[in-house]
Design a protein around this motif. Structure first.
Motif, PDB file in Angstrom:
ATOM      1  N   ALA A  82      33.620  53.228  62.714  1.00  0.00           N
ATOM      2  CA  ALA A  82      34.617  54.185  63.207  1.00  0.00           C
ATOM      3  C   ALA A  82      35.181  53.566  64.476  1.00  0.00           C
ATOM      4  N   ASP A  88      39.491  59.281  64.044  1.00  0.00           N
ATOM      5  CA  ASP A  88      38.761  59.189  62.773  1.00  0.00           C
ATOM      6  C   ASP A  88      38.158  60.560  62.453  1.00  0.00           C
ATOM      7  N   ARG A  90      36.502  61.560  59.744  1.00  0.00           N
ATOM      8  CA  ARG A  90      35.332  61.623  58.867  1.00  0.00           C
ATOM      9  C   ARG A  90      34.150  62.256  59.595  1.00  0.00           C
ATOM     10  N   ARG A  95      31.254  63.660  64.397  1.00  0.00           N
ATOM     11  CA  ARG A  95      32.355  63.242  65.259  1.00  0.00           C
ATOM     12  C   ARG A  95      32.415  64.091  66.536  1.00  0.00           C
ATOM     13  N   SER A 105      33.381  55.029  69.727  1.00  0.00           N
ATOM     14  CA  SER A 105      33.323  54.225  68.500  1.00  0.00           C
ATOM     15  C   SER A 105      31.877  53.953  68.134  1.00  0.00           C
TER      16      SER A 105
END
Length: 238
Positions: A82, A88, A90, A95, A105
């Motif tokens: 990621a 991102d 997902r 997240r 990240s």
């Protein structure tokens, strides 16, 4: 190396090794601020380690939800990155939890050695993926760590088996010596002497080796009558 790992493998030893792995992979890139490691031993529970409590919480969240970069990398057998968790979308719960901890990240790198899968996830406070070279270095370190774990287990198992063999040989020698004493005392053959010792072991609920050791220690003195009675039972059963 394909040595199987026993489910009773020392959990503390596994934890120490994978924690060291997490600390080592952090040095693969200057931008890494932490790492988690997940290791699944055949027939045993899944082991995880983290270099920081916040990352341990992220690893636990992935285990709980079955969703996240580490879980996806383990399932696919391929690295999962990621590059920027701000964009991102997902793994929604992972997240949000990662961003709350200031992480931007992450990259999860799977490894497989000796049939044991491991997944190493590296985290950073700034966006950007890990280079392929860094990912390869992480994979190699993970495989080396698993190899070391398997080697440790093989060595411990070999030492345990050798000790069991030494104990068995010593017990056999004592039993043979006790059988000789019983043969001399009762004027019977080796088979009958062994049957007498085995019957005595069953009657007293003591191991055969312990019964034999007692006979050897006292050289049969004080037990002639009992041994003759047992010999009579043995011959009668025959």
């Amino acid at each position: 190396m394909t040595c199987p790992v026993d489910p009773t493998t020392d959990s503390a030893a596994v934890a120490r090794r994978i924690t060291r792995l997490g600390q080592r992979v952090m040095r693969c890139t200057a931008h890494c601020r932490g790492a988690t490691v997940a290791l699944e031993l055949p027939g045993a529970e899944r082991h995880t380690a983290a270099t920081h409590p916040d990352l341990a919480a992220l690893a636990a969240l992935q285990e709980e939800t079955g969703d996240g970069p580490g879980i996806e990398a383990a399932r696919s057998g391929r690295p999962v990155a990621a590059a920027d968790l701000v964009t991102d979308a997902r793994w929604p719960r992972f997240r949000v939890a990662a961003l709350e901890r200031g992480l931007r990240s992450c990259t999860a790198v799977p490894a497989l050695s000796g049939g044991v899968p491991a997944t190493v996830t590296l985290y950073a406070f700034r966006p950007g993926p890990l280079t392929e070279g860094v990912q390869e270095a992480v994979r190699v370190l993970a495989e080396e760590s698993v190899d070391g774990l398997l080697g440790d287990h093989a060595r411990v198992r070999a030492e345990a088996e050798a000790e069991q063999l030494r104990t068995a040989m010593a017990s056999r020698a004592v039993i043979d010596q006790a059988s000789g004493i019983v043969m001399h005392m009762l004027d019977c053959d080796a088979g009958q002497a062994f049957d007498v010792l085995r019957t005595l072991s069953q009657r007293t609920n003591h191991k055969l080796s312990a019964v034999a050791a007692r006979i050897v220690r006292v050289k049969g003195r004080g037990s002639t009558r009992e041994l003759r009675r047992l010999l009579g039972e043995v011959r009668g059963d025959g």
